[in-house]
Write an enzyme that holds these catalytic residues in place. Structure first.
Site, PDB file in Angstrom:
ATOM      1  N   ARG A  58      -7.759  -0.230  -6.570  1.00 40.33           N
ATOM      2  CA  ARG A  58      -7.975   0.868  -5.614  1.00 40.33           C
ATOM      3  C   ARG A  58      -8.158   2.160  -6.415  1.00 40.33           C
ATOM      4  O   ARG A  58      -7.376   2.447  -7.321  1.00 40.33           O
ATOM      5  CB  ARG A  58      -6.779   1.007  -4.644  1.00 40.33           C
ATOM      6  CG  ARG A  58      -6.634  -0.185  -3.706  1.00 40.33           C
ATOM      7  CD  ARG A  58      -5.686   0.124  -2.560  1.00 40.33           C
ATOM      8  NE  ARG A  58      -6.319   0.948  -1.543  1.00 40.33           N
ATOM      9  CZ  ARG A  58      -5.641   1.501  -0.526  1.00 40.33           C
ATOM     10  NH1 ARG A  58      -4.320   1.341  -0.433  1.00 40.33           N
ATOM     11  NH2 ARG A  58      -6.262   2.223   0.388  1.00 40.33           N
ATOM     12  N   ASN A  63      -5.443  12.398   0.797  1.00 34.92           N
ATOM     13  CA  ASN A  63      -4.502  11.541   1.535  1.00 34.92           C
ATOM     14  C   ASN A  63      -5.307  10.782   2.580  1.00 34.92           C
ATOM     15  O   ASN A  63      -6.527  10.949   2.712  1.00 34.92           O
ATOM     16  CB  ASN A  63      -3.383  12.387   2.168  1.00 34.92           C
ATOM     17  CG  ASN A  63      -2.257  11.521   2.707  1.00 34.92           C
ATOM     18  OD1 ASN A  63      -1.751  10.640   2.017  1.00 34.92           O
ATOM     19  ND2 ASN A  63      -1.855  11.725   3.951  1.00 34.92           N
ATOM     20  N   LYS A  64      -4.614   9.953   3.335  1.00 41.27           N
ATOM     21  CA  LYS A  64      -5.252   9.090   4.328  1.00 41.27           C
ATOM     22  C   LYS A  64      -6.250   9.834   5.203  1.00 41.27           C
ATOM     23  O   LYS A  64      -6.005  10.966   5.620  1.00 41.27           O
ATOM     24  CB  LYS A  64      -4.151   8.454   5.181  1.00 41.27           C
ATOM     25  CG  LYS A  64      -4.597   7.548   6.289  1.00 41.27           C
ATOM     26  CD  LYS A  64      -5.548   6.447   5.848  1.00 41.27           C
ATOM     27  CE  LYS A  64      -5.024   5.594   4.716  1.00 41.27           C
ATOM     28  NZ  LYS A  64      -6.078   4.773   4.081  1.00 41.27           N
ATOM     29  N   ARG A  76       0.861  -1.191   0.000  1.00 39.81           N
ATOM     30  CA  ARG A  76       0.000   0.000   0.000  1.00 39.81           C
ATOM     31  C   ARG A  76       0.895   1.237   0.000  1.00 39.81           C
ATOM     32  O   ARG A  76       2.118   1.134   0.145  1.00 39.81           O
ATOM     33  CB  ARG A  76      -1.050   0.009   1.137  1.00 39.81           C
ATOM     34  CG  ARG A  76      -0.723  -0.637   2.439  1.00 39.81           C
ATOM     35  CD  ARG A  76       0.284   0.048   3.292  1.00 39.81           C
ATOM     36  NE  ARG A  76       0.088   1.474   3.383  1.00 39.81           N
ATOM     37  CZ  ARG A  76       1.059   2.341   3.547  1.00 39.81           C
ATOM     38  NH1 ARG A  76       2.325   1.947   3.656  1.00 39.81           N
ATOM     39  NH2 ARG A  76       0.825   3.635   3.614  1.00 39.81           N
ATOM     40  N   GLY A  77       0.236   2.410  -0.149  1.00 39.97           N
ATOM     41  CA  GLY A  77       0.996   3.635  -0.362  1.00 39.97           C
ATOM     42  C   GLY A  77       1.019   3.900  -1.867  1.00 39.97           C
ATOM     43  O   GLY A  77       1.314   2.992  -2.656  1.00 39.97           O
ATOM     44  N   ALA A  78       0.712   5.144  -2.244  1.00 39.35           N
ATOM     45  CA  ALA A  78       0.474   5.454  -3.658  1.00 39.35           C
ATOM     46  C   ALA A  78       1.613   5.016  -4.596  1.00 39.35           C
ATOM     47  O   ALA A  78       1.382   4.263  -5.558  1.00 39.35           O
ATOM     48  CB  ALA A  78       0.162   6.937  -3.806  1.00 39.35           C
ATOM     49  N   GLN A  94      -1.866   2.165   9.950  1.00 35.79           N
ATOM     50  CA  GLN A  94      -0.610   2.289   9.200  1.00 35.79           C
ATOM     51  C   GLN A  94       0.443   3.045  10.020  1.00 35.79           C
ATOM     52  O   GLN A  94       1.633   2.801   9.881  1.00 35.79           O
ATOM     53  CB  GLN A  94      -0.836   3.032   7.876  1.00 35.79           C
ATOM     54  CG  GLN A  94      -1.600   2.250   6.825  1.00 35.79           C
ATOM     55  CD  GLN A  94      -3.081   2.557   6.870  1.00 35.79           C
ATOM     56  OE1 GLN A  94      -3.629   2.910   7.915  1.00 35.79           O
ATOM     57  NE2 GLN A  94      -3.745   2.403   5.749  1.00 35.79           N
ATOM     58  N   ASP A 148      -2.159  10.987  -2.062  1.00 33.18           N
ATOM     59  CA  ASP A 148      -2.593   9.965  -3.018  1.00 33.18           C
ATOM     60  C   ASP A 148      -2.999  10.561  -4.358  1.00 33.18           C
ATOM     61  O   ASP A 148      -2.942   9.900  -5.390  1.00 33.18           O
ATOM     62  CB  ASP A 148      -3.754   9.152  -2.444  1.00 33.18           C
ATOM     63  CG  ASP A 148      -3.224   8.194  -1.385  1.00 33.18           C
ATOM     64  OD1 ASP A 148      -3.066   8.635  -0.225  1.00 33.18           O
ATOM     65  OD2 ASP A 148      -2.916   7.045  -1.724  1.00 33.18           O
TER      66      ASP A 148
HETATM   67  O1  MRU Z   1      -4.536   3.243   2.357  1.00 35.26           O
HETATM   68  P1  MRU Z   1      -3.069   3.454   2.206  1.00 35.26           P
HETATM   69  O2  MRU Z   1      -2.277   2.894   3.343  1.00 35.26           O
HETATM   70  O3  MRU Z   1      -2.554   3.000   0.856  1.00 35.26           O
HETATM   71  O4  MRU Z   1      -2.898   5.038   2.252  1.00 35.26           O
HETATM   72  C1  MRU Z   1      -1.610   5.570   2.054  1.00 35.26           C
HETATM   73  C2  MRU Z   1      -1.537   7.037   2.198  1.00 35.26           C
HETATM   74  O5  MRU Z   1      -2.514   7.715   2.392  1.00 35.26           O
HETATM   75  C3  MRU Z   1      -0.176   7.647   1.974  1.00 35.26           C
HETATM   76  O6  MRU Z   1      -0.027   8.801   2.739  1.00 35.26           O
HETATM   77  C4  MRU Z   1      -0.011   8.012   0.490  1.00 35.26           C
HETATM   78  O7  MRU Z   1      -0.343   6.932  -0.330  1.00 35.26           O
HETATM   79  C5  MRU Z   1       1.380   8.435   0.182  1.00 35.26           C
HETATM   80  S1  MRU Z   1       2.567   7.121   0.305  1.00 35.26           S
HETATM   81  C6  MRU Z   1       4.064   7.813  -0.098  1.00 35.26           C
END
Ligand code: MRU
Length: 351
Positions: free
Chosen positions: A90, A246-247, A47-49, A195, A236
């Site tokens: 996603r 973002n999250k 996970r993470g963009a 996370q 994201d």
């Molecule tokens: O749901 P996730 O864990 O994929 O969400 C991730 C985030 O919101 C991160 O802050 C974002 O993807 C940037 S990762 C460098």
């Protein structure tokens, strides 16, 4: 002390760090099929963009090696179908679609299927390498912005395991550690799936960074009580006017930063910008299963049949963002002019 990696591409084998198991187990798993890749992304094993973009591009490139056709037309059709399938895993992080589109673009002018297969692997490697370089540059810019600041708050995990290496929001802490600058990082646990607690705390500890865990609801109190000097988060999807998805919980922190008059920074590579959208209103916010809220680590914490709303992301309006840190430089308001001035056109406008 070392900086962990989340994606490994070895002898045409795609391995990922299983982030579901962290921090209790450090397990790398091999993704054999396109379905494995889809499943790993949707279940947050990766996970993470940027990391989901990289994983999807290796997954697509690896799958395409087995297409049994010599017809370029048939090859392109199979590639588009598989890219579309992965893109649906996603919806919010634009890096996923961006990476898949880059792969499709890379083989546009291939003259044979063999050549196209080779180009796909090369392009996936480039995406990986460029992301590592971008994150390092973001880290350097972020370090310069945070000069004079020690106590910094973050949310979620925008770290090395969310990217090729170093991370975005966490990159200055890893680089600071390498260069002998010690930060005191306050990590919000990041409900519902933790996370922050599970991943950010773990990865910063690996790197020797001083990190303190708080629950999300402690952020307002902690900013005052611990004299937090800045907040830094990942992204994201960033719209042309700077509105940033973002999250979930990021918007809370942005509002708190404004109330406490401390800087609120977003750190993201140019692959996270979506200049095809003027503002954040049209960003699709992923809604995830209710069990993520009604259960913690498999244990039910809410009554049976509880009605749940579980948006995985929120959108912070541009006016709450002090600066956006990219690999190409730091962008300040007015974002609607300055984003395009620094980044030029992106895939969103080109297509
Ligand atoms: O749901 P996730 O864990 O994929 O969400 C991730 C985030 O919101 C991160 O802050 C974002 O993807 C940037 S990762 C460098």
């Amino acid at each position: 002390m070392s900086i962990p990696l989340s994606i490994k591409w070895n002898n045409n084998r795609l391995e990922i760090l299983n982030q579901q198991k962290l921090p209790l187990e450090v397990e790398y798993i091999t993704l054999e099929t396109l379905e494995d890749v889809y499943d790993a992304i949707i279940t947050l094993k990766v996970r993470g963009a940027p990391a989901i973009g990289i994983t999807a591009s290796y997954g697509l490139a690896a799958t395409a090696q087995y297409y049994e056709t010599n017809s370029l037309e048939a090859f392109h059709q199979l590639l588009s179908k598989d890219a579309l399938y992965l893109a649906e895993s996603r919806p919010t992080a634009v890096n996923l679609v961006w990476a898949l589109e880059r792969l499709r673009g890379a083989v546009q002018h291939a003259e044979t299927v063999q050549e196209a297969k080779k180009q796909l692997l090369e392009e996936a490697d480039s995406i990986y390498e460029e992301d590592e370089a971008s994150c390092r540059a973001i880290g350097e810019y972020a370090l310069s912005l945070l000069e004079g600041h020690t106590k910094v708050m973050t949310i979620c995990n925008a770290g090395t395991i969310a990217t090729a290496k170093y991370g975005t929001a966490l990159a200055p802490f890893h680089l600071g550690s390498e260069k002998g600058k010690q930060f005191q990082v306050f990590a919000c646990e990041t409900r519902p799936v933790f996370q922050g607690a599970r991943l950010t705390v773990w990865e910063l500890q690996q790197s020797g960074v001083d990190v303190t865990l708080i629950t999300d609801s402690m952020a307002a109190h902690t900013i005052g009580a611990k004299e937090i000097e800045a907040i830094i988060v990942g992204a994201d999807r960033i719209a042309a006017n700077g509105d940033t998805a973002n999250k979930i919980g990021t918007l809370n922190l942005a509002l708190l930063a404004a109330a406490y008059q401390i800087p609120f920074y977003v750190a993201a590579p140019s692959s996270t910008f979506d200049l095809s959208i003027g503002n954040g209103k049209t960003i699709q916010i992923e809604e995830r299963p209710s069990e993520e809220i009604t259960h913690i680590a498999g244990k039910q914490v809410a009554p049976d049949n509880t009605k749940v709303y579980n948006p995985a992301f929120d959108v912070t309006p541009a006016h709450l963002i002090t600066a956006i840190i990219t690999e190409k430089g730091i962008i300040y308001p007015e974002y609607d002019k300055n984003i395009v001035a620094l980044l030029g056109t992106t895939k969103g406008e080109e297509s």
